[in-house]
Design an enzyme around this catalytic site. Structure first.
Site, PDB file in Angstrom:
ATOM      1  N   HIS A   1       0.856  -1.186   0.000  1.00 26.07           N
ATOM      2  CA  HIS A   1       0.000   0.000   0.000  1.00 26.07           C
ATOM      3  C   HIS A   1       0.892   1.235   0.000  1.00 26.07           C
ATOM      4  CE1 HIS A   1      -3.863  -1.974   1.810  1.00 26.07           C
ATOM      5  NE2 HIS A   1      -3.298  -2.742   0.887  1.00 26.07           N
TER       6      HIS A   1
ATOM      7  N   GLU B   1       0.927   3.876   1.803  1.00 22.76           N
ATOM      8  CA  GLU B   1       1.403   4.308   3.114  1.00 22.76           C
ATOM      9  C   GLU B   1       2.567   3.446   3.607  1.00 22.76           C
ATOM     10  OE1 GLU B   1      -3.070   4.839   2.875  1.00 22.76           O
ATOM     11  OE2 GLU B   1      -1.877   3.222   2.832  1.00 22.76           O
TER      12      GLU B   1
ATOM     13  N   CYS C   1      -6.284   1.893   5.727  1.00 25.07           N
ATOM     14  CA  CYS C   1      -6.863   0.637   6.201  1.00 25.07           C
ATOM     15  C   CYS C   1      -6.250   0.307   7.568  1.00 25.07           C
ATOM     16  CB  CYS C   1      -6.587  -0.486   5.196  1.00 25.07           C
ATOM     17  SG  CYS C   1      -4.853  -0.990   5.121  1.00 25.07           S
TER      18      CYS C   1
ATOM     19  N   CYS D   1      -2.390  -0.137   7.491  1.00 26.91           N
ATOM     20  CA  CYS D   1      -1.668   1.123   7.340  1.00 26.91           C
ATOM     21  C   CYS D   1      -1.788   1.999   8.585  1.00 26.91           C
ATOM     22  CB  CYS D   1      -2.160   1.859   6.099  1.00 26.91           C
ATOM     23  SG  CYS D   1      -1.739   0.979   4.576  1.00 26.91           S
TER      24      CYS D   1
END
Length: 143
Positions: free
Chosen positions: A47, A49, A77, A80
């Site tokens: 992801h 992040e 999410c 993260c």
């Protein structure tokens, strides 16, 4: 947030879900600028992040980003949000809410849970319309 939006569009060109992230230090220097690479890397943890945190920590040779701010186009999410907490990021800015997987205003509020050890300052709805349009158009075009 403009940098994160541009990174999201760069990811979209590569077929990634268009989420962009930038981390800046206390002097407003960019430490990392990333987009999702889940498909490209065949990695469900890639992801924006997570990649941004890894890059920023590597750049400053530290495991914590204490005086840093993270800007991301979509509400983080759970994975993260946990990484943001573990990295001790000072401020979190995000654009669009994620009603399904979001961990702040979505189905869970990770930062209010008793397992969270660090809560960043949180600022939501930053460039919300632009962020929502990018993600909504991406999924609309996929259908």
């Amino acid at each position: 947030m403009d940098h994160a939006l541009n990174a999201a569009l760069d990811g979209q060109k590569l077929g990634e879900v268009p989420i962009g992230c930038v981390i800046i230090d206390e002097n407003k220097n960019i430490l990392s600028l990333t987009h999702n690479k889940v498909t490209a890397d065949n990695d469900p943890t890639a992801h924006a992040e997570i990649l941004a945190i890894r890059e920023a920590c590597s750049k400053i040779q530290a495991s914590r980003l204490v005086n840093c701010s993270l800007y991301v186009t979509l509400e983080p999410c759970l994975m993260c949000a946990s990484a943001i907490s573990r990295a001790k990021i000072k401020r979190l800015f995000y654009g669009a809410d994620d009603n399904k997987y979001g961990s702040i205003n979505g189905s869970i509020n990770f930062f209010q849970s008793n397992i969270c050890n660090h809560i960043p300052e949180i600022y939501d709805n930053i460039c919300k319309d632009k962020c929502e349009n990018i993600i909504n158009n991406f999924f609309k075009d996929k259908r």
